[in-house]
Enzyme design. Structure first.
Site, PDB file in Angstrom:
ATOM      1  N   ASN A 129      -2.719   2.630   5.276  1.00 15.43           N
ATOM      2  CA  ASN A 129      -1.759   1.529   5.135  1.00 15.43           C
ATOM      3  C   ASN A 129      -1.692   0.825   6.479  1.00 15.43           C
ATOM      4  O   ASN A 129      -1.663   1.488   7.518  1.00 15.43           O
ATOM      5  CB  ASN A 129      -0.348   2.054   4.834  1.00 15.43           C
ATOM      6  CG  ASN A 129      -0.223   2.605   3.437  1.00 15.43           C
ATOM      7  OD1 ASN A 129      -1.178   2.576   2.674  1.00 15.43           O
ATOM      8  ND2 ASN A 129       0.965   3.107   3.118  1.00 15.43           N
ATOM      9  N   GLY A 130      -1.619  -0.498   6.467  1.00 20.35           N
ATOM     10  CA  GLY A 130      -1.499  -1.231   7.722  1.00 20.35           C
ATOM     11  C   GLY A 130      -2.708  -2.123   7.941  1.00 20.35           C
ATOM     12  O   GLY A 130      -3.477  -2.397   7.011  1.00 20.35           O
ATOM     13  N   HIS A 143      16.049 -38.152   5.213  1.00 19.35           N
ATOM     14  CA  HIS A 143      15.098 -38.063   6.331  1.00 19.35           C
ATOM     15  C   HIS A 143      13.731 -37.564   5.876  1.00 19.35           C
ATOM     16  O   HIS A 143      12.976 -37.035   6.689  1.00 19.35           O
ATOM     17  CB  HIS A 143      15.665 -37.150   7.420  1.00 19.35           C
ATOM     18  CG  HIS A 143      16.939 -37.673   7.996  1.00 19.35           C
ATOM     19  ND1 HIS A 143      17.011 -38.849   8.709  1.00 19.35           N
ATOM     20  CD2 HIS A 143      18.207 -37.201   7.917  1.00 19.35           C
ATOM     21  CE1 HIS A 143      18.268 -39.062   9.060  1.00 19.35           C
ATOM     22  NE2 HIS A 143      19.009 -38.080   8.592  1.00 19.35           N
ATOM     23  N   ARG A 176       6.288  -1.150  -5.814  1.00 19.20           N
ATOM     24  CA  ARG A 176       6.203  -1.920  -4.572  1.00 19.20           C
ATOM     25  C   ARG A 176       5.141  -2.999  -4.619  1.00 19.20           C
ATOM     26  O   ARG A 176       5.084  -3.837  -3.732  1.00 19.20           O
ATOM     27  CB  ARG A 176       5.889  -0.981  -3.414  1.00 19.20           C
ATOM     28  CG  ARG A 176       7.008  -0.025  -3.225  1.00 19.20           C
ATOM     29  CD  ARG A 176       6.702   0.966  -2.173  1.00 19.20           C
ATOM     30  NE  ARG A 176       7.949   1.580  -1.783  1.00 19.20           N
ATOM     31  CZ  ARG A 176       8.269   1.870  -0.548  1.00 19.20           C
ATOM     32  NH1 ARG A 176       7.457   1.613   0.421  1.00 19.20           N
ATOM     33  NH2 ARG A 176       9.417   2.432  -0.269  1.00 19.20           N
ATOM     34  N   LYS A 199       6.834  -5.709  -3.083  1.00 23.62           N
ATOM     35  CA  LYS A 199       8.261  -5.419  -2.944  1.00 23.62           C
ATOM     36  C   LYS A 199       8.601  -5.023  -1.514  1.00 23.62           C
ATOM     37  O   LYS A 199       9.618  -5.417  -0.973  1.00 23.62           O
ATOM     38  CB  LYS A 199       8.628  -4.280  -3.907  1.00 23.62           C
ATOM     39  CG  LYS A 199      10.083  -3.876  -3.885  1.00 23.62           C
ATOM     40  CD  LYS A 199      10.912  -4.919  -4.567  1.00 23.62           C
ATOM     41  CE  LYS A 199      12.397  -4.701  -4.434  1.00 23.62           C
ATOM     42  NZ  LYS A 199      13.140  -5.957  -4.568  1.00 23.62           N
ATOM     43  N   GLU A 234       8.940 -17.804  -6.266  1.00 21.02           N
ATOM     44  CA  GLU A 234       8.414 -16.432  -6.361  1.00 21.02           C
ATOM     45  C   GLU A 234       7.993 -16.072  -7.780  1.00 21.02           C
ATOM     46  O   GLU A 234       6.930 -15.510  -7.983  1.00 21.02           O
ATOM     47  CB  GLU A 234       9.500 -15.410  -5.953  1.00 21.02           C
ATOM     48  CG  GLU A 234       9.636 -15.157  -4.481  1.00 21.02           C
ATOM     49  CD  GLU A 234      10.727 -14.137  -4.180  1.00 21.02           C
ATOM     50  OE1 GLU A 234      10.489 -13.254  -3.358  1.00 21.02           O
ATOM     51  OE2 GLU A 234      11.837 -14.214  -4.763  1.00 21.02           O
ATOM     52  N   CYS A 278       0.825  -1.213   0.000  1.00 19.47           N
ATOM     53  CA  CYS A 278       0.000   0.000   0.000  1.00 19.47           C
ATOM     54  C   CYS A 278       0.862   1.268   0.000  1.00 19.47           C
ATOM     55  O   CYS A 278       1.907   1.318   0.635  1.00 19.47           O
ATOM     56  CB  CYS A 278      -0.886   0.032   1.235  1.00 19.47           C
ATOM     57  SG  CYS A 278      -1.994  -1.370   1.337  1.00 19.47           S
ATOM     58  N   GLU A 301      17.791 -19.743  -1.188  1.00 20.24           N
ATOM     59  CA  GLU A 301      17.536 -18.545  -1.983  1.00 20.24           C
ATOM     60  C   GLU A 301      17.171 -18.929  -3.421  1.00 20.24           C
ATOM     61  O   GLU A 301      16.277 -18.325  -4.026  1.00 20.24           O
ATOM     62  CB  GLU A 301      18.776 -17.630  -1.928  1.00 20.24           C
ATOM     63  CG  GLU A 301      18.730 -16.389  -2.787  1.00 20.24           C
ATOM     64  CD  GLU A 301      17.548 -15.451  -2.497  1.00 20.24           C
ATOM     65  OE1 GLU A 301      16.854 -15.612  -1.487  1.00 20.24           O
ATOM     66  OE2 GLU A 301      17.323 -14.560  -3.337  1.00 20.24           O
ATOM     67  N   LYS A 359      13.634 -17.956  -5.162  1.00 14.54           N
ATOM     68  CA  LYS A 359      13.537 -17.230  -6.441  1.00 14.54           C
ATOM     69  C   LYS A 359      12.631 -17.990  -7.404  1.00 14.54           C
ATOM     70  O   LYS A 359      11.777 -17.408  -8.054  1.00 14.54           O
ATOM     71  CB  LYS A 359      14.914 -17.074  -7.102  1.00 14.54           C
ATOM     72  CG  LYS A 359      15.853 -16.046  -6.533  1.00 14.54           C
ATOM     73  CD  LYS A 359      15.541 -14.609  -6.842  1.00 14.54           C
ATOM     74  CE  LYS A 359      14.703 -13.965  -5.804  1.00 14.54           C
ATOM     75  NZ  LYS A 359      15.211 -13.595  -4.564  1.00 14.54           N
ATOM     76  N   TRP A 403      -2.764  -2.935  -1.564  1.00 14.16           N
ATOM     77  CA  TRP A 403      -2.373  -4.348  -1.675  1.00 14.16           C
ATOM     78  C   TRP A 403      -3.276  -5.080  -0.696  1.00 14.16           C
ATOM     79  O   TRP A 403      -3.192  -4.881   0.509  1.00 14.16           O
ATOM     80  CB  TRP A 403      -0.898  -4.508  -1.298  1.00 14.16           C
ATOM     81  CG  TRP A 403      -0.341  -5.870  -1.507  1.00 14.16           C
ATOM     82  CD1 TRP A 403       0.107  -6.410  -2.679  1.00 14.16           C
ATOM     83  CD2 TRP A 403      -0.124  -6.869  -0.499  1.00 14.16           C
ATOM     84  NE1 TRP A 403       0.573  -7.683  -2.461  1.00 14.16           N
ATOM     85  CE2 TRP A 403       0.447  -7.987  -1.147  1.00 14.16           C
ATOM     86  CE3 TRP A 403      -0.358  -6.936   0.877  1.00 14.16           C
ATOM     87  CZ2 TRP A 403       0.783  -9.152  -0.460  1.00 14.16           C
ATOM     88  CZ3 TRP A 403      -0.029  -8.090   1.557  1.00 14.16           C
ATOM     89  CH2 TRP A 403       0.542  -9.190   0.894  1.00 14.16           C
TER      90      TRP A 403
HETATM   91  C1  G6P Z   1       9.284  -9.019   0.365  1.00 13.14           C
HETATM   92  C2  G6P Z   1      10.044  -8.957  -0.948  1.00 13.14           C
HETATM   93  C3  G6P Z   1      11.316  -9.803  -0.846  1.00 13.14           C
HETATM   94  C4  G6P Z   1      12.151  -9.354   0.335  1.00 13.14           C
HETATM   95  C5  G6P Z   1      11.338  -9.357   1.638  1.00 13.14           C
HETATM   96  C6  G6P Z   1      12.086  -8.656   2.756  1.00 13.14           C
HETATM   97  O1  G6P Z   1       8.803 -10.303   0.569  1.00 13.14           O
HETATM   98  O2  G6P Z   1       9.242  -9.427  -2.004  1.00 13.14           O
HETATM   99  O3  G6P Z   1      12.069  -9.673  -2.037  1.00 13.14           O
HETATM  100  O4  G6P Z   1      13.250 -10.206   0.474  1.00 13.14           O
HETATM  101  O5  G6P Z   1      10.119  -8.631   1.462  1.00 13.14           O
HETATM  102  O6  G6P Z   1      12.234  -7.312   2.398  1.00 13.14           O
HETATM  103  P1  G6P Z   1      13.361  -6.354   2.929  1.00 13.14           P
HETATM  104  O7  G6P Z   1      13.060  -5.047   2.255  1.00 13.14           O
HETATM  105  O8  G6P Z   1      13.202  -6.285   4.416  1.00 13.14           O
HETATM  106  O9  G6P Z   1      14.668  -6.931   2.525  1.00 13.14           O
END
Ligand code: G6P
Length: 609
Positions: free
Chosen positions: A100-101, A505, A27, A604, A489, A2, A482, A486, A75
């Site tokens: 927002n929130g 396991h 974002r 984001k 996502e 948001c 990671e 990726k 959002w």
């Molecule tokens: C969201 C983003 C991720 C990011 C995470 C933490 O989920 O989509 O890409 O890693 O937030 O965000 P930050 O800004 O705290 O690294």
């Protein structure tokens, strides 16, 4: 996530509001809206599901003009993405409000307001706030007092901005738990959830503090603290140039950002050249703090959490400093035992992630020696609230899936390892080796980027798959995590990472000829162990995709594809191998036709819990 933009001016503000929303678009959001008070003191409202450009089209078709206004990108949390649930929400045709929130006690408040005859149009938690404000105003309260009373009834997190036709040149706002900043103009004032939205109109800002309520008009600006007392807050001048989002010839921001890594990594490490002692890269007074540190607690979310996981290996193996790592959403609510002389390190690209911020703010007085944040955004909430700061020089990251922010975080955390290590068991030679490896890092990343076509070919095998396993051992395990994150996502393929020793396991039960297994397998001390684990996969018909340097001795053969990685110093292997996995998920997503830069349901910057 948001976004809020608001204006109280003597000129028409709809274009300023729209431009503010455009600057927050990256974002992630699902609907947008804007409300203005026109010259006849009527409330004008446009809101709808979809992009800011749709809102712009509606505004062009049926222009709403006014000098006082609020705007929002939503959002969805409570209530599906839709025009009805989009903000602003209105009450009694006189008040419009954006939020927002999350209002946690909205159900109880909704019942109370419904019992008094208020009708709800939306399924949002926000709508209770606008009706509470209406009730207070109808009860004869001033705009300021009405907002103060309203926030007194709210549990949860909020940044709020509201306009009222009976106070046509004012915007009232409040914040607790979600960021809000005032932009100071000449004969006009603004509000936004991020200063970026307002850099089009000013470079002077006031970052509001927890519990602040604020009233702006074109010529006045009044701030009140949580107790209702008028307060002065520090003014900040932000003069560095605003980076303009630009694809620069790439098809996607994610691909552009992957390719920017050699430059971003070099720029991040270059800070050490200015401060040969390294300590100063973390801010004034860092040396004195580091002298006291005996342990490190890292807290972060998402990709940044993975950076913390890698750093734990470095801090313990290279610097001999005990390190714990935890996701912020768990850490903030857990009763914990903190060892004496622990440094709290938050890692956050945006510096605004609600859980990471709460983890920092909930730390008990005296619990930690100090707090340090590794962040990509100067002036972000975490940066402002932390004692020490390491700023990564990744540059603006637009793609929701974090790439260059992650690898530059790793550079910062490795520099922290050296800064702390030289105070404990890390030899001078080892420190120099690490710094030399960091200096050479951009070149190894460049060599990895040149594997693009090979990785693209390899990625084809993933297109029809629904699941994938990522394996690594030791410091490569968080890199496998990671890589899996990726892939899920941006390609929506279900991917899990395991430390390869755990395979037998449980996850081995999933391995068949339909399950691609990605191995992060550089030549290192654990390679032979990993090879045995990979044999377990092969003998069960699993198909292996092995990312390894030549020294690791893998050969492509039936059901084994090897991607030959550059041979680089051990300490930077996690960073170099990450880049190859970023390209893998990019190419899979590209071929699957997903929205690479804005994957569904994700944001984001996650400014709600
Ligand atoms: C969201 C983003 C991720 C990011 C995470 C933490 O989920 O989509 O890409 O890693 O937030 O965000 P930050 O800004 O705290 O690294």
């Amino acid at each position: 996530m948001c976004g809020i933009v608001a204006a109280a001016a003597r000129r028409e503000v709809s274009e300023i509001l729209l431009e503010g929303l455009r600057r927050l678009e990256y974002r992630g959001y699902d609907s947008a809206g804007m409300a203005l008070i026109d010259n006849e003191h009527n409330l004008q409202l446009h809101k709808q599901q979809g992009k800011v450009c749709e809102l712009e089209k509606a505004q062009k078709l049926r222009p709403h003009l006014g000098c006082t206004g609020i705007a929002h990108t939503r959002w969805a949390t409570h209530g599906e993405p839709s025009g009805v649930n989009a903000h602003p929400h209105i009450s009694g045709q006189r008040i419009a409000l954006v939020h927002n929130g999350i209002i946690e006690n909205h159900m109880r408040l909704r019942e109370e307001l419904m019992a008094q005859g208020y009708e709800f149009a939306s399924a949002t938690d926000t709508e209770v706030v606008v009706h509470l404000l209406h009730r207070a105003l109808e009860g004869g309260k001033s705009l300021l007092k009405a907002m103060q009373d309203t926030v007194g009834r709210l549990d949860g997190a909020y940044a709020l901005a509201a306009i009222d036709v009976d106070h046509p040149d004012q915007v009232v706002a409040a914040r607790k738990g979600s960021p809000l900043v005032i932009g100071i103009g000449i004969g006009e004032n603004f509000l936004a959830s991020d200063q970026l939205a307002l850099r089009q109109v000013t470079d002077r800002f006031i970052f509001l503090e927890e519990g602040d309520v604020v009233l702006i008009s074109p010529s006045t600006l009044q701030i009140f603290d949580q107790a209702g007392a008028p307060v002065e807050r520090k003014k900040s001048l932000i003069s560095e140039a605003v980076e303009v989002a630009d694809l620069g010839g790439f098809d996607h921001y994610m691909l552009k950002e992957i390719h920017e890594q050699p430059r971003a990594l070099a720029a991040t490490f270059a800070q050490a050249a200015n401060y040969p002692g390294i300590d100063e890269c973390f801010g004034a007074g860092a040396g004195a703090v580091f002298d006291r540190v005996k342990a490190v607690q890292i807290v972060a979310c998402g990709t940044s959490f993975h950076a913390g996981m890698v750093a734990r290996y470095w801090l313990e193996e290279l610097a001999g400093i005990p390190c714990q790592v935890e996701v912020a959403s768990e850490f903030r609510y857990r009763k914990r035992v903190t060892h004496a002389d622990t440094l709290l390190v938050t890692v956050s690209q945006s510096g605004e992630t609600a859980d990471s911020l709460a983890a920092l703010r909930n730390a008990q007085p005296g619990e930690f020696v100090a707090s340090l944040v590794v962040s990509n955004v100067a002036n972000s909430s975490l940066v402002r609230d932390s004692d020490l700061v390491f700023l990564t020089k990744a540059g603006m990251e637009i793609g929701v899936a974090s790439t260059k922010a992650f690898t530059t975080q790793l550079v910062g955390l490795l520099m922290l390892t050296v800064a702390l290590g030289r105070r404990s068991s890390m030899s001078e030679q080892k420190q120099q080796d690490v710094l030399a490896a960091l200096r050479g890092l951009p070149e190894y990343v460049q060599q990895t980027l040149e594997l693009n076509d090979d990785i693209e070919r390899l990625s084809e095998a993933f297109i029809p798959k629904h699941h994938a396993l990522f394996l690594g051992r030791g410091i490569q395990y968080p890199i496998a995590m990671e890589g899996a994150l990726k892939l899920k996502e941006i390609s929506y393929i279900h991917a899990e990472a395991y430390p390869a020793g755990e395979l037998k396991h449980g996850p081995l039960a999933l391995v068949d000829d339909d399950m691609p297994v990605v191995a992060v397998a550089p030549s290192d001390d654990l390679l032979e162990k990993l090879k045995s684990n990979l044999e377990e996969v092969r003998s069960r018909g699993g198909e292996l995709f092995v990312f390894a340097d030549r020294q690791a001795g893998f050969k492509s053969e039936a059901r084994v594809q090897v991607l030959p990685m550059p041979h680089c110093p051990e300490v930077i292997k996690p960073i170099v191998y990450t880049v190859a996995l970023q390209l893998l998920s990019y190419h899979v997503a590209l071929q699957k036709g997903t929205d690479v830069d804005k994957p569904r349901n994700l944001a984001k910057s996650v400014t709600v819990e």
